[in-house]
Design an enzyme around this catalytic site. Structure first.
Site, PDB file in Angstrom:
ATOM      1  CG  HIS A 159      -0.342   0.058   2.356  1.00 33.76           C
ATOM      2  ND1 HIS A 159      -0.020   1.089   3.284  1.00 33.76           N
ATOM      3  CD2 HIS A 159      -0.069  -0.987   3.464  1.00 33.76           C
ATOM      4  CE1 HIS A 159       0.376   0.812   4.498  1.00 33.76           C
ATOM      5  NE2 HIS A 159       0.430  -0.388   4.455  1.00 33.76           N
ATOM      6  CG  ASP A 206       1.181  -3.982   5.062  1.00 32.89           C
ATOM      7  OD1 ASP A 206       2.161  -3.255   5.580  1.00 32.89           O
ATOM      8  OD2 ASP A 206       0.113  -3.882   5.292  1.00 32.89           O
ATOM      9  CD  GLU A 260      -3.078  -1.541   5.498  1.00 36.01           C
ATOM     10  OE1 GLU A 260      -3.198  -2.498   6.215  1.00 36.01           O
ATOM     11  OE2 GLU A 260      -2.540  -0.439   6.049  1.00 36.01           O
ATOM     12  CD  GLU A 261      -1.000   1.817   7.800  1.00 34.46           C
ATOM     13  OE1 GLU A 261      -1.727   1.719   8.903  1.00 34.46           O
ATOM     14  OE2 GLU A 261       0.163   1.399   7.444  1.00 34.46           O
ATOM     15  CG  ASP A 279       2.917  -0.344   7.612  1.00 35.00           C
ATOM     16  OD1 ASP A 279       2.430  -0.592   6.519  1.00 35.00           O
ATOM     17  OD2 ASP A 279       2.169  -0.335   8.640  1.00 35.00           O
ATOM     18  CG  ASP A 299      -2.248   4.422   3.292  1.00 28.03           C
ATOM     19  OD1 ASP A 299      -2.072   3.351   2.545  1.00 28.03           O
ATOM     20  OD2 ASP A 299      -3.115   4.381   4.416  1.00 28.03           O
TER      21      ASP A 299
END
Length: 445
Positions: free
Chosen positions: A76, A169, A145-146, A115, A78
């Protein structure tokens, strides 16, 4: 000065350093999307972008591997944006400043964004390379994603064609994840009545603090204390034997975090000040003993306060304290597919006194199994309904049931052992991963 470009493998670290220069908070991925498009164009790689902002970059297999099954690599875009208090940093404009110190890469006073910046850097280094043999690759970069998995949720049928997907991830070295929990939020809104403060009263605030908190999924099985539960337990027990009027009850901040702090403002007869102090001291000693080995920082504090303008009605107060006591928190069931792992849990995340005389209580439920998630959500919902609260359930997201017999897993374990001479830990994570949504949207994966 950053020194991470000299780390090995150098090109991957150089790309990660480039990514750190591009602001990419959740829901503000415009600049990193443009970075990925420019990367694809400069390397003459076909790409496409969907309506949500997800990017797919494709690369043909190297000679001899052209006809192999394509592999989807996924990360991802973000990052979580947090900074130390007093630090001046605008995550919408300012770059992250990574550097190596004592064997670790860090950003010092802000989050690093490894991450999932390291997953992106790994994928881009492979796409750019001319000396790494590989099958056809579809590199999938998802947005947001977060804070909601919205990029993965928005994926449409046909956006990817590969049947093998490797998500980059992961949290820790030496671990291979083959499952994750699905989740849903259940929010209760309880209307309460107010009444005036009687004469001869004393107001005080009781605060619980010093708890470890942690992630409501991955840390839920560690037995960490819930500040809301701990404070409510005292209020419930003391209130059953003595006069106690509640004016407010606040605790927790994030739906996906175990609450570390909570405080309540209450009113008691002035003549009961010493009785309350003694009772709280006894309670503190009891909880310190209960939490000795898991929450050594636990603290409870009593402070005097100005008298509030109003207090809860007696019936409303009773409903609230009983409700919080009855709402389950913690592990509901362990996994038989992945021994030693949590399968189903629920988190009492926060409580807030809102406008319009409403108490809002936020909870979140997780399970590897859709049926388990639904079961525990209904368990929490029934507690709310018995207290007369309205319940609002979030959209939720799917779990990814572990398959220990996966052929891809067997290959991954052999590769890891060959490369590093160590056997990896194969596990499920009790938190949301985009893989859960991928497995629902693309069941052939």
């Amino acid at each position: 000065m950053s020194n991470i470009g000299q780390l090995y493998p150098s090109r991957m670290w150089q790309i990660f350093e480039d990514i750190c220069q591009v602001p990419r908070p959740s829901k503000h991925e415009e600049k990193i999307i443009q970075y990925l498009i420019e990367f694809a164009e400069s390397n003459a790689l076909p790409f496409k972008k969907d309506h949500a902002g997800n990017i797919l970059i494709q690369k043909a297999g190297t000679p001899g591997y052209e006809d192999c099954l394509p592999v989807v690599l996924q990360a991802h875009m973000d990052m979580v944006c947090e900074k130390n208090e007093g630090v001046r940093h605008d995550f919408l404009k300012d770059p992250i400043h990574p550097y190596e110190k004592d064997g670790w890469v860090t950003a010092g006073k802000t989050t690093l964004g490894a991450d999932c910046g390291m997953g992106m850097a790994s994928m881009l280094a492979i796409l750019e390379s001319h000396d790494i043999e590989h099958p056809p690759i579809e590199a999938l970069f998802t947005v947001d994603e977060e804070t909601g998995l919205t990029g993965a949720k928005a994926l449409q049928s046909g956006f990817i064609s590969g049947k093998i997907l490797i998500n980059l991830d992961s949290e820790d070295e030496g671990e291979i994840f083959i499952g994750c929990a699905g989740g849903v939020d259940s929010v209760g809104k309880l209307h309460y009545t107010k009444t005036t403060v009687p004469d001869g009263m004393f107001a005080c605030k009781i605060s619980v603090s010093g708890l470890s908190g942690g992630h409501s999924g991955d840390d839920i099985g560690k037995g960490r204390g819930n500040s809301i539960k701990i404070l409510n337990r005292f209020l419930y027990e003391y209130g059953n034997q003595n006069k106690l009027h509640l004016a407010s009850f606040q605790g927790g901040n994030l739906r996906n975090a175990i609450p570390r702090e909570a405080q309540a403002i209450l009113v008691i007869p002035y003549s009961d000040k010493e009785k309350l102090t003694i009772a709280l001291n006894h309670y503190r000693a009891m909880m310190e003993n209960e939490l000795l080995l898991r929450e050594p920082g636990f603290k409870v504090r009593l402070e005097s306060q100005d008298l509030p303008e109003a207090i809860m009605g007696e019936s409303s107060q009773s409903d609230l304290l009983r409700l919080i006591y009855s709402i389950p928190h913690g592990v509901v069931g362990m996994s038989f597919r992945m021994p030693g792992m949590v399968e189903t849990s629920t988190n009492l995340a926060s409580i807030r006194f809102c406008e319009s005389d409403i108490v809002e209580i936020v909870t979140s439920q997780r399970s590897d199994l859709e049926s388990g998630k639904e079961d525990v959500a209904q368990m929490v919902e029934s507690c709310f309904l018995q207290a007369g609260a309205k319940v609002v359930r979030g959209e939720g997201y799917c779990g990814w049931a572990p398959n220990p017999d996966s052929d891809l897993l067997k290959k991954a374990v052999v590769c890891y052992e060959t490369l590093f001479g160590l056997k990896p830990v194969v596990r499920s994570i009790h938190a949301g991963l985009e893989c859960g949504l991928f497995s629902e949207k693309f069941p052939e994966l």
